[in-house]
Design an enzyme around this catalytic site. Structure first.
Site, PDB file in Angstrom:
ATOM      1  CG  ASP A 122      -2.040  -0.915   1.226  1.00 13.34           C
ATOM      2  OD1 ASP A 122      -2.147  -1.694   0.261  1.00 13.34           O
ATOM      3  OD2 ASP A 122      -2.847  -0.892   2.169  1.00 13.34           O
ATOM      4  CG  HIS A 168       2.072  -8.790   0.390  1.00 17.90           C
ATOM      5  ND1 HIS A 168       1.310  -9.872   0.761  1.00 17.90           N
ATOM      6  CD2 HIS A 168       2.004  -7.919   1.438  1.00 17.90           C
ATOM      7  CE1 HIS A 168       0.797  -9.669   1.965  1.00 17.90           C
ATOM      8  NE2 HIS A 168       1.205  -8.482   2.399  1.00 17.90           N
ATOM      9  CB  SER A 215      10.890   2.358   4.435  1.00 11.86           C
ATOM     10  OG  SER A 215      12.106   2.735   3.856  1.00 11.86           O
TER      11      SER A 215
END
Length: 291
Positions: free
Chosen positions: A93, A150, A253
């Site tokens: 995200d 992911h 980050s």
């Protein structure tokens, strides 16, 4: 760049980045109720955190701030939208910082700033050559985002390269003001072999990031101040499916992805600032002729 942004960037050169991050790491791991509750409540209020998608919707259920920050989502919160075989999924995200073509061995950071593949990958020219003239995408995770990373595409882990470095913030102001930002910050380079060729997923550390973790090695920072390469092909192969969890940041980050020449094509609607969601479609492999 505004005066406020210039002051923010200048301050980062002056403060003890690693010492501050270590201190934050100690507090973030604390299970002392008043410490973890205070930090969680402050953070939720400051960044408008919504726990409705999280497995735990009650902030008191998290044993530490780190557990809250790296919270898992409900199983149906992020379905795999990049479901076609050649689709490339968003690793996180966040917001697209930059994406597009790698010009020879130069990656675009921000107006007036490029950085080299050689530096980004920790000084390995053979590895850098695998992505020369390829494609890249950079996704910035802000403090309010889901902070697990992911897989963009199914692959087998070839090696990781821990590269020590600075811990500048990775927000837009710093990207505009600090040259070679992503090639100077501490980072973990993960190289995967896929059916479409090599793929790099690079987890970039940042100011007050208390650590980087992966599903295959646990916490990987801090480490000695030298490049540390781990060969995973000599041990039991680690294969991860597209959309499967790869790792997580213990505070926000950036993720940088690299693809070989003539392979990846990003969705035409994506541009700097575009919001993306983990497992959403970033683009697809095209198998274009390189010449």
């Amino acid at each position: 760049m505004s005066l406020r942004d210039k002051l923010f960037v200048t301050l980062q050169y002056l403060i003890p980045q690693h010492a501050l991050s270590r201190l934050v790491g100690i507090l973030a791991r604390s299970e002392v109720p008043w410490i973890k509750t205070t930090f969680i409540n402050m953070f939720m209020k400051r960044f408008g955190i919504d726990l409705s998608e999280a497995q735990f919707e009650d902030a008191d259920q998290f044993p530490t701030f780190n557990a809250f920050f790296t919270r898992a989502l409900k199983a149906d919160a992020r379905p795999l939208e990049a479901s076609e075989n050649n689709d490339i999924a968003s690793p996180a995200d966040g917001a697209v910082s930059q994406l597009g073509a790698i010009r020879a061995n130069q990656v675009f950071q921000a107006k007036g700033h490029d950085y080299s593949l050689y530096d980004l990958l920790g000084g390995d020219s053979a590895l850098a050559s695998e992505f020369t003239n390829g494609q890249f995408a950079t996704v910035y995770l802000s403090p309010h985002d889901y902070h697990r990373v992911h897989m963009p595409f199914t692959g087998t882990l070839r090696e990781t390269r821990y590269v020590p470095g600075d811990l500048f913030s990775v927000n837009e102001a710093t990207a505009n003001g600090v040259p070679n930002l992503f090639a100077r910050n501490e980072r973990l380079v993960c190289i995967f072999d896929t059916e479409q060729g090599p793929m790099a997923v690079i987890l970039v550390g940042a100011m007050i990031v208390a650590g980087i973790e992966t599903v295959f090695s646990g916490q990987v920072t801090p480490l000695p101040k030298q490049v540390v390469t781990t060969d995973y092909l000599r041990s039991k192969p680690i294969a991860l499916e597209k959309g499967e969890e790869l790792g997580r940041f213990l505070l926000g980050s950036t993720v940088v992805m690299l693809f070989p020449e003539g392979k990846a094509k990003f969705a035409p609607n994506l541009k700097p600032g575009s919001q993306v969601r983990v497992r959403g479609k970033l683009g697809a492999y095209t198998n274009e002729d390189k010449h």
